[in-house]
Motif scaffolding. Structure first.
Motif, PDB file in Angstrom:
ATOM      1  N   UNK A   1       0.813  -1.223   0.000  1.00  0.00           N
ATOM      2  CA  UNK A   1       0.000   0.000   0.000  1.00  0.00           C
ATOM      3  C   UNK A   1       0.843   1.268   0.000  1.00  0.00           C
ATOM      4  N   UNK A   2       1.967   1.224   0.698  1.00  0.00           N
ATOM      5  CA  UNK A   2       2.769   2.439   0.821  1.00  0.00           C
ATOM      6  C   UNK A   2       3.888   2.520  -0.203  1.00  0.00           C
ATOM      7  N   UNK A   3       4.264   1.372  -0.778  1.00  0.00           N
ATOM      8  CA  UNK A   3       5.402   1.360  -1.683  1.00  0.00           C
ATOM      9  C   UNK A   3       6.721   1.506  -0.965  1.00  0.00           C
ATOM     10  N   UNK A   4       6.710   1.352   0.339  1.00  0.00           N
ATOM     11  CA  UNK A   4       7.929   1.520   1.134  1.00  0.00           C
ATOM     12  C   UNK A   4       8.200   0.270   1.963  1.00  0.00           C
ATOM     13  N   UNK A   5       9.454   0.015   2.297  1.00  0.00           N
ATOM     14  CA  UNK A   5       9.751  -1.134   3.160  1.00  0.00           C
ATOM     15  C   UNK A   5       9.067  -0.958   4.518  1.00  0.00           C
TER      16      UNK A   5
END
Length: 825
Positions: A273-277
Motif C-alpha cells: 500500500x505504501x510502496x515503502x519497506x
C-alpha cells in the motif's frame, strides 16, 4: 533525470527507488514528514516504515466499531489497516484456515490483532495504535477443557466437530475390550501436562519490500518459508511467482515459528500500500500472544498386563486445550495417541482424543509436537505398574520392547530400534542398580524412555511431490553451491547439507556454499519441523551429489581413458583407485565435465516411503525412521519446601549414525534443558478473574525457565546403529531426547520421597501437598482426580498386522467388541 526523480519523490513520497553505491543521506525535517531520504547526488530512497499492531484487550468479543481517524491523522503515520482490508483467511493446515491477518468481526483471545499502523518509527506507530478506538461487545469466554466440553455456545469457531470441540477421534486397533479380558492386572491412571511456550531468544520479526515492478519480498524469522509463501500469496491474492519469502537465520524456533503469522501478512500488505519497506519486530509480550506452544493436556491411560509383565492391551484418551485457533492442532491431537506403540510391544491399542477451543493464545507444535504429554503419562504409568508387579522398571522395559523391522498395532513401520542399548547404557552409566530404592530419603533416581519421528511421512498439503529438493551448481573453480529451501534454526542443518554433499564429492565442507530458505532461489523444502531436515534434505543432497559425481566421473574417465568404477573422489581430487597418482583435481574435473557437457548442475529430491496404514488418521505418526532415547534423572527433594533439584541426567539416544557428533550432543543437551524446564517450572497460566484470561507473566523475567544455576550436569551417549533408511544411516536428534526428561524426573521424585506428582510441572507446592497427604494417611499423590465423562465417537476398528489386517478400517468388529458409544471416564 535526477531532478525529475526528485520532483516525483516530492509529489509521491511512497515512490520506490534503489540507490547504487552508498551516498550519505541527509535526514532533515522534510524527510521525517515525507519519509524520503535525500542523497548528495539527488537520488532518493523511501524511508523504512515501522509497523505496530493493536491487540484485543478482551478474550472473546464482537467488534462493533473501529475508528482509525485519530490514528491516521497523527503526523508520521503512513497507513492504517483493519481486518476489512484483508478478508481472506489463512492457516497452516488446509482444514483449519481460520485465521485472519487482522480480526474482522470477532476477537478470540487477549492479544488477537485488530488493527495495524505503519509509521516513520516504532514510537509513532505505537502512539497511533493508542489512538484507534475499538468498541467491543463482550461474549462469554471459555478458559479450560472442562469449560469447552460443557459450553457448546457460543462457538469460538463454527466449523468445530461439535460445540467447542474442535476435533475428535476414536480408533481401536485389534479390539481392546476383548484383549483386556485376558489381563491379570489392569491399571488406570489420570495425568495432566500443563502448557508451556518455546521462549526463543529472538522474537518474531519481519520486513517486507514492494518493488516498482509489482513484486513482494518478505524477510522473516520463520521455520517454514514454503508455507508462509503460500499464505501470503493467498491472502494478498498475488501470483506466487511474484512473492519472494526469505527465511532469515533464526535465533531459536523450537516449533514456535512454524505457522504463518498475522504480522508477516500485515507488513506485506502495508508495503504494497505504501510502496515503502515496512518492518515489525514483536515485543516479548507479543511473542507470548503468538504462542503456538505446548497444549495443556488431560490424559487417561489404562493398561492390562499378564502376571509375567507382558502388555496385552492399552487404552489411551487425551483432551487438549487448543486455544483460540486451529494451528497444527488436529495433528497435535493425533500425535498424543500415535507413538505409544513404537517403544513397547502393544498388541491391542485404543486411542480416543479431542481438541477443544478456548479463549487463550493458540497452541501448536512445540518441540516434540504432541508427544511429550502422552510420553509423560505412559512412562509414569509404567513406573507404577512396575511397582505393582514387583518389577525393576528398567529391566521390565527391556523385556517388552517393540521389535525392530516390525509393524505396530496401529500400522507404523519400525526400522532400526536401538532402545535396548539406550536403556542398558543409561542404566550402566548412572549406576542405577546401586541407587534405585537405595538412596537416603530426599534423594532418588527415575527412568523413562521415548521415541520420536525423523520427519513426517506425509506433507501438510497432501500431494505426490518431493518433500525436499536440493540443487547443486558446480563451479570451474572447484566450489559447489548447494541450494535448498530448508532453514537453519540453530540445529545445524546448513552444515549437515554441506557435509552430505562434500562426503559424496570428496571435497571439504568449506568448499560448499549453502544457500537456503529463499523461495525465489531455492527448490522447495517443506520446512524445519518434525525433525525432518537431516533425514529429508540429507537424502536429497546425497542424490544431487551422486548425480554430479556421475557426470564428473564420466567426463574424467573419458579424458583419462579408464572405466568410471575405478575413479575415487577424495581429498579434492578424482583419481584412479589402482594408481592414485593418476588423476585430476576436483576443479579440473569440473572443467573437463563443463567442456564436455556445458555448465554442470544437478538436482536431488526425497519423498518418504509410503506408510502401511490406510485408515482415516493414519497420516499422523508414520516416519521414515524413529529415534529412541532413555534417560535416568537423579533428584534431590527438600521435604520442608517441596523444592526439587536435578543434579544430573544420564541420557542415551539412538541416532542411527551421527553425521556430526558434536552437533548431535548439543541437540541432546538442549532437549534435556527444555525438558527440565517443563518438568519443574514452565507453564502458560492465565488470570481467570471474571474470565478475562490475561496471561499471568508474558515476559522472560517472570516466565520461569531454567537458568545456568538450575541446569543439571548431563552425561550424553550417542547409540550408533546405522538406520538403513537414513542418509548415511542417520536419524533424528533434535526433539526426541526432550521426551523422557519430565517422566524421569517425576519417577525420581517418587523414588526420593515416596509421592507421585502426576502433573507437569512438578512444582514445589505439588510436591509439598503430596507429602502432607502422605503424612495424613491419604494417597501420596498430586494430580488430576478424574477424567471427564465425555462421549467420544464410536471407535473405528482396524485389524492389526497380527490379525491379518490390511491397514484399512474393517467392515465390522469382532462380535464381542460391538457396543455403545465410546464413553471415557
Amino acid at each position: 533525470m535526477p531532478n525529475e526523480r526528485q520532483a516525483v519523490a516530492d509529489t509521491h513520497p511512497t515512490a520506490a527507488y534503489r540507490v547504487i553505491g552508498t551516498p550519505r543521506p541527509k535526514v532533515d525535517a522534510v524527510a521525517k514528514v515525507t519519509g524520503v531520504l535525500r542523497f548528495a547526488d539527488d537520488l532518493v530512497l523511501p524511508r523504512m516504515l515501522h509497523c505496530a499492531l493493536l491487540r484485543s484487550t478482551l478474550p472473546h468479543a464482537r467488534i462493533v466499531r473501529i475508528d482509525t481517524s485519530r490514528a491516521a491523522a497523527l503526523p508520521g503515520v503512513a497507513a492504517v489497516l483493519t481486518g476489512e482490508a484483508l478478508p481472506i483467511s489463512f492457516g497452516i493446515l488446509p482444514i483449519t484456515q481460520d485465521e485472519h491477518a487482522l480480526c474482522i468481526d470477532r476477537v478470540r483471545f487477549v492479544g488477537d490483532p485488530v488493527a495495524a499502523v505503519a509509521a516513520i518509527d516504532e514510537d509513532t506507530a505505537r502512539a497511533a495504535c493508542d489512538r484507534i478506538d475499538v468498541e467491543y461487545e463482550a461474549l462469554p469466554s471459555i478458559g479450560s477443557i472442562e469449560d469447552a466440553l460443557t459450553t457448546p455456545e457460543p462457538q469460538i469457531h463454527d466449523y468445530a466437530d461439535e460445540g467447542n470441540v474442535h476435533k475428535r477421534v476414536a480408533l481401536d486397533f485389534g479390539g481392546v475390550d476383548e484383549a483386556m479380558r485376558s489381563a491379570d492386572v489392569i491399571r488406570e491412571d489420570v495425568f495432566f501436562y500443563e502448557g508451556s511456550t518455546h521462549l526463543p531468544m529472538e522474537q518474531h520479526a519481519a520486513l517486507a519490500e514492494w518493488s516498482v515492478d509489482g513484486r513482494l519480498t518478505l524477510w522473516t524469522s520463520t521455520q517454514t518459508p514454503h508455507y508462509v509463501h503460500r499464505a501470503v500469496s493467498k491472502v494478498l491474492e498475488m501470483s506466487p511467482a511474484h512473492v519472494r519469502v526469505i527465511a532469515t537465520p533464526n535465533g531459536g524456533g523450537f516449533g514456535g515459528k512454524s505457522d504463518p503469522f498475522n504480522h508477516e501478512i500485515v507488513v506485506a500488505e502495508l508495503a504494497r500500500r505504501t510502496g515503502r519497506p515496512v518492518k515489525i519486530c514483536l515485543t516479548r509480550e507479543e511473542v507470548f500472544y503468538c504462542h503456538r506452544g505446548r497444549h495443556p493436556t488431560l490424559m487417561r491411560i489404562k493398561t492390562g498386563v499378564t502376571r509375567d509383565g507382558r502388555i496385552v492391551a492399552m487404552d489411551f484418551s487425551s483432551l487438549l486445550d487448543g486455544g483460540a485457533y486451529g494451528s497444527y492442532g488436529v495433528a497435535s491431537m493425533y500425535y498424543t495417541g500415535a507413538l505409544q506403540t513404537v517403544t513397547y510391544e502393544v498388541p491391542a491399542y485404543r486411542f480416543r482424543g479431542a481438541r477443544v477451543f478456548t479463549n487463550k493464545p493458540p497452541c501448536g507444535p512445540k518441540r516434540g509436537h504432541g508427544t511429550p504429554q502422552p510420553r509423560f503419562a505412559l512412562e509414569c504409568h509404567l513406573d507404577k505398574l512396575a511397582e505393582q508387579l514387583g518389577e525393576d522398571p528398567a529391566a521390565w522395559r527391556l523385556r517388552m520392547l517393540q521389535p525392530p523391522n516390525s509393524v505396530t498395532a496401529n500400522w507404523l513401520r519400525i526400522g532400526s530400534m536401538g532402545l535396548g542399548p539406550c536403556i542398558e547404557t543409561a542404566v550402566r552409566a548412572s549406576g542405577w542398580a546401586g541407587k534405585f530404592r537405595r538412596l537416603p530419603f530426599g534423594r532418588g533416581v527415575g527412568i523413562a524412555c521415548s521415541s520420536y519421528i525423523s520427519g513426517a511421512g506425509l506433507p501438510i498439503y497432501w500431494n505426490s511431490m518431493p518433500h525436499s529438493s536440493v540443487q547443486l551448481k558446480l563451479d570451474r573453480s572447484g566450489g559447489v553451491a548447494a541450494f535448498c529451501g530448508s532453514i537453519d534454526i540453530g540445529q545445524g542443518s546448513d552444515s549437515v547439507l554441506a557435509y552430505c554433499v562434500a562426503e559424496v564429492l570428496g571435497i571439504e565442507p568449506l568448499d560448499i556454499r549453502v544457500v537456503t530458505g529463499d523461495t525465489d532461489l531455492t527448490p522447495v523444502d517443506l520446512g524445519s519441523y518434525s525433525s525432518r531436515v537431516t533425514m529429508m534434505t540429507g537424502h536429497a543432497a546425497i542424490q544431487a551429489a551422486e548425480r554430479a559425481r556421475a557426470t564428473l566421473a564420466a567426463a574424467v574417465g573419458e579424458r583419462l581413458g579408464m572405466p568410471v568404477d575405478r575413479l575415487v573422489f577424495a581429498d579434492r581430487r578424482v583419481f584412479d583407485v589402482q594408481d592414485p597418482a593418476r588423476g585430476v583435481s576436483f576443479a579440473e574435473a569440473v572443467q573437463i565435465a563443463e567442456t564436455r557437457h556445458g555448465a554442470v548442475g544437478t538436482t536431488g529430491s526425497y519423498t518418504p516411503p509410503r506408510s502401511p496404514g490406510r485408515y482415516k488418521g493414519a497420516g499422523v505418526g508414520p516416519s521414515p525412521a524413529y529415534s529412541y532415547s532413555c534417560a535416568v534423572a537423579e533428584v534431590e527433594v527438600e521435604p520442608d519446601t517441596g523444592i526439587v533439584r536435578v543434579p544430573k541426567v544420564w541420557i542415551a539416544h539412538d541416532i542411527g549414525q551421527a553425521i556430526n557428533p558434536l552437533l548431535a550432543i548439543g541437540q541432546v543437551e538442549g532437549s534435556v534443558y527444555m525438558g527440565l524446564g517443563e518438568a519443574l517450572m514452565e507453564e502458560m497460566t492465565y488470570r481467570d478473574a471474571e474470565r478475562r484470561l490475561v496471561h499471568h507473566h508474558p515476559s522472560m523475567l517472570e516466565y520461569k525457565s531454567p537458568t545456568t544455576f538450575e541446569m543439571c550436569d548431563v552425561e550424553s551417549y550417542l547409540i550408533e546403529e546405522a538406520e538403513p533408511g537414513g542418509p548415511f544411516g542417520a536419524k533424528e536428534v533434535g526433539q526426541g531426547p526432550l521426551l523422557p526428561i519430565p517422566p524421569a524426573v517425576a519417577n525420581a521424585i517418587y523414588d526420593a520421597v515416596g509421592v507421585r506428582v502426576d502433573e507437569v510441572p512438578c512444582a514445589p507446592h505439588a510436591v509439598l501437598r503430596a507429602l502432607r497427604d502422605k503424612t495424613r494417611g491419604k494417597e501420596p499423590r498430586y494430580g488430576p482426580l478424574s477424567f471427564p465423562d465425555y462421549a467420544f465417537p464410536e471407535p473405528t476398528f482396524i485389524r492389526t498386522p497380527a490379525q491379518g489386517g490390511d491397514g484399512r478400517e474393517a467392515d465390522h468388529r469382532p462380535h464381542s467388541e460391538v457396543g455403545g458409544p465410546g464413553r471415557a471416564g
